[in-house]
Design a protein around this motif. Structure first.
Motif, PDB file in Angstrom:
ATOM      1  N   ARG A 168       0.822  -1.212   0.000  1.00 23.04           N
ATOM      2  CA  ARG A 168       0.000   0.000   0.000  1.00 23.04           C
ATOM      3  C   ARG A 168       0.857   1.262   0.000  1.00 23.04           C
ATOM      4  O   ARG A 168       0.541   2.232  -0.687  1.00 23.04           O
ATOM      5  CB  ARG A 168      -0.942   0.013   1.208  1.00 23.04           C
ATOM      6  N   VAL A 169       1.950   1.256   0.766  1.00 18.53           N
ATOM      7  CA  VAL A 169       2.837   2.420   0.800  1.00 18.53           C
ATOM      8  C   VAL A 169       3.410   2.675  -0.590  1.00 18.53           C
ATOM      9  O   VAL A 169       3.443   3.823  -1.067  1.00 18.53           O
ATOM     10  CB  VAL A 169       3.967   2.211   1.832  1.00 18.53           C
ATOM     11  N   VAL A 170       3.858   1.622  -1.256  1.00 19.04           N
ATOM     12  CA  VAL A 170       4.419   1.787  -2.604  1.00 19.04           C
ATOM     13  C   VAL A 170       3.337   2.233  -3.579  1.00 19.04           C
ATOM     14  O   VAL A 170       3.555   3.114  -4.425  1.00 19.04           O
ATOM     15  CB  VAL A 170       5.084   0.476  -3.089  1.00 19.04           C
ATOM     16  N   HIS A 171       2.159   1.634  -3.475  1.00 20.47           N
ATOM     17  CA  HIS A 171       1.041   2.006  -4.347  1.00 20.47           C
ATOM     18  C   HIS A 171       0.729   3.490  -4.211  1.00 20.47           C
ATOM     19  O   HIS A 171       0.577   4.218  -5.203  1.00 20.47           O
ATOM     20  CB  HIS A 171      -0.183   1.175  -3.993  1.00 20.47           C
ATOM     21  N   ASP A 172       0.615   3.971  -2.978  1.00 19.00           N
ATOM     22  CA  ASP A 172       0.277   5.373  -2.741  1.00 19.00           C
ATOM     23  C   ASP A 172       1.385   6.307  -3.231  1.00 19.00           C
ATOM     24  O   ASP A 172       1.109   7.385  -3.768  1.00 19.00           O
ATOM     25  CB  ASP A 172       0.011   5.613  -1.260  1.00 19.00           C
ATOM     26  N   HIS A 223       3.250  10.146  -7.498  1.00 19.21           N
ATOM     27  CA  HIS A 223       4.396  10.651  -8.259  1.00 19.21           C
ATOM     28  C   HIS A 223       4.551  10.043  -9.652  1.00 19.21           C
ATOM     29  O   HIS A 223       5.225  10.638 -10.497  1.00 19.21           O
ATOM     30  CB  HIS A 223       5.683  10.409  -7.478  1.00 19.21           C
ATOM     31  N   ALA A 224       3.988   8.871  -9.864  1.00 16.52           N
ATOM     32  CA  ALA A 224       4.158   8.210 -11.161  1.00 16.52           C
ATOM     33  C   ALA A 224       2.887   7.460 -11.537  1.00 16.52           C
ATOM     34  O   ALA A 224       2.886   6.235 -11.645  1.00 16.52           O
ATOM     35  CB  ALA A 224       5.350   7.252 -11.107  1.00 16.52           C
ATOM     36  N   PRO A 225       1.781   8.185 -11.727  1.00 19.11           N
ATOM     37  CA  PRO A 225       0.510   7.517 -12.019  1.00 19.11           C
ATOM     38  C   PRO A 225       0.565   6.644 -13.266  1.00 19.11           C
ATOM     39  O   PRO A 225      -0.205   5.690 -13.398  1.00 19.11           O
ATOM     40  CB  PRO A 225      -0.469   8.677 -12.197  1.00 19.11           C
ATOM     41  N   ALA A 226       1.521   6.935 -14.162  1.00 15.28           N
ATOM     42  CA  ALA A 226       1.616   6.142 -15.382  1.00 15.28           C
ATOM     43  C   ALA A 226       2.374   4.833 -15.172  1.00 15.28           C
ATOM     44  O   ALA A 226       2.512   4.035 -16.091  1.00 15.28           O
ATOM     45  CB  ALA A 226       2.304   6.954 -16.481  1.00 15.28           C
ATOM     46  N   ALA A 227       2.897   4.639 -13.950  1.00 15.89           N
ATOM     47  CA  ALA A 227       3.675   3.436 -13.690  1.00 15.89           C
ATOM     48  C   ALA A 227       2.819   2.185 -13.656  1.00 15.89           C
ATOM     49  O   ALA A 227       3.323   1.074 -13.711  1.00 15.89           O
ATOM     50  CB  ALA A 227       4.427   3.565 -12.371  1.00 15.89           C
ATOM     51  N   GLY A 228       1.487   2.363 -13.559  1.00 13.99           N
ATOM     52  CA  GLY A 228       0.598   1.220 -13.638  1.00 13.99           C
ATOM     53  C   GLY A 228       0.608   0.338 -12.426  1.00 13.99           C
ATOM     54  O   GLY A 228       0.549  -0.882 -12.544  1.00 13.99           O
ATOM     55  N   SER A 229       0.707   0.911 -11.251  1.00 11.84           N
ATOM     56  CA  SER A 229       0.661   0.093 -10.036  1.00 11.84           C
ATOM     57  C   SER A 229      -0.681  -0.623  -9.957  1.00 11.84           C
ATOM     58  O   SER A 229      -1.732  -0.003 -10.142  1.00 11.84           O
ATOM     59  CB  SER A 229       0.840   0.976  -8.800  1.00 11.84           C
ATOM     60  N   PRO A 230      -0.679  -1.913  -9.696  1.00 10.82           N
ATOM     61  CA  PRO A 230      -1.947  -2.651  -9.622  1.00 10.82           C
ATOM     62  C   PRO A 230      -2.772  -2.202  -8.431  1.00 10.82           C
ATOM     63  O   PRO A 230      -2.213  -1.828  -7.395  1.00 10.82           O
ATOM     64  CB  PRO A 230      -1.499  -4.109  -9.468  1.00 10.82           C
ATOM     65  N   PRO A 231      -4.081  -2.210  -8.566  1.00 16.76           N
ATOM     66  CA  PRO A 231      -4.927  -1.848  -7.422  1.00 16.76           C
ATOM     67  C   PRO A 231      -4.765  -2.856  -6.311  1.00 16.76           C
ATOM     68  O   PRO A 231      -4.475  -4.024  -6.545  1.00 16.76           O
ATOM     69  CB  PRO A 231      -6.339  -1.868  -8.013  1.00 16.76           C
ATOM     70  N   LEU A 232      -4.949  -2.403  -5.101  1.00 13.33           N
ATOM     71  CA  LEU A 232      -4.821  -3.285  -3.942  1.00 13.33           C
ATOM     72  C   LEU A 232      -6.201  -3.820  -3.541  1.00 13.33           C
ATOM     73  O   LEU A 232      -7.191  -3.110  -3.594  1.00 13.33           O
ATOM     74  CB  LEU A 232      -4.228  -2.533  -2.760  1.00 13.33           C
ATOM     75  N   VAL A 233      -6.192  -5.074  -3.123  1.00 14.40           N
ATOM     76  CA  VAL A 233      -7.429  -5.667  -2.610  1.00 14.40           C
ATOM     77  C   VAL A 233      -7.616  -5.200  -1.177  1.00 14.40           C
ATOM     78  O   VAL A 233      -6.709  -5.337  -0.363  1.00 14.40           O
ATOM     79  CB  VAL A 233      -7.351  -7.192  -2.667  1.00 14.40           C
ATOM     80  N   PRO A 234      -8.750  -4.637  -0.818  1.00 15.94           N
ATOM     81  CA  PRO A 234      -8.981  -4.163   0.553  1.00 15.94           C
ATOM     82  C   PRO A 234      -8.797  -5.296   1.553  1.00 15.94           C
ATOM     83  O   PRO A 234      -9.143  -6.432   1.262  1.00 15.94           O
ATOM     84  CB  PRO A 234     -10.404  -3.650   0.525  1.00 15.94           C
TER      85      PRO A 234
END
Length: 211
Positions: free
Chosen positions: A191-195, A200-211
């Protein structure tokens, strides 16, 4: 107990590499310092106690670690070095791997006890203040390498403050574990990396996290 061979022999003969006896002596000294740190705290890591437990002569210990804090530093540095992984060039993966290494470090009894001791003493002891700075530089180097490389590739903004980025990545884990005393999970790291990447890099394509 007789003293082990001098650590100063570690250079060995030219072309032959480190002296195995000296390497064993250094390992024995640091293993003793590590055990004392975990069992009794930083104040127990003295030249006298390490010599008694390891069999390495006190004169040798003083020569290589004039101040006992140096032994604490090297014990923690050993742990930090095992928490790093060589960057692969894939930004999200590298950040997750490095941050997960920090997560494991914070839950390791040796590094946990050592880091708490350094933080506690740094405000009143200049030796520990320098030690804290050394450990910070050493511990954050791979993060900096990953972030700078990503900026060069255009995956992160060129103007991104690297120091601030390290704080945004590592800070939540340090606060959660060392101050709040809570468990840091792999999901928390994700989650920290995702946020961070979302900011800073919305185009990096971080996968969504499952709640």
């Amino acid at each position: 107990m007789s003293a082990s061979p001098e650590l100063s022999e570690s250079a060995g003969a030219p072309g032959r590499g480190p002296d195995p006896r000296a390497e064993r002596s250094r390992a024995a000294a640091l293993a003793a310092a590590r055990d004392l740190l975990v069992e009794q705290g930083w104040s127990a890591v003295t030249h006298v106690a390490v010599a008694a437990r390891s069999g390495v002569g006190r004169s040798t210990l003083y020569r290589h670690w004039p101040d006992a804090s140096g032994m604490v530093r090297d014990v923690i540095a050993q742990r930090i070095s095992t928490a790093h992984a060589p960057p692969t060039g894939v930004l999200r993966d590298d950040l997750v791997r490095e941050l997960d290494g920090l997560r494991r470090l914070l839950h390791d009894p040796v590094s946990d006890r050592g880091l708490r001791a350094v933080i506690e003493r740094a405000g009143v002891d200049p030796v520990f203040a320098r030690l804290k700075e050394d450990l910070y530089r050493h511990g954050s180097q791979v993060f900096r390498t990953v972030l700078e490389a990503a900026k060069e590739r255009g995956e992160l903004p060129a103007g991104l403050d690297t120091d601030l980025a390290v704080d945004q990545l590592a800070g939540p884990l340090m606060y959660r574990r060392l101050l709040a005393g809570r468990t840091v999970t792999e999901e928390y790291v994700q989650r920290v990396v995702h946020d961070f990447l979302a900011a800073h890099a919305p185009a990096a394509g971080s996968p969504p996290l499952v709640p």
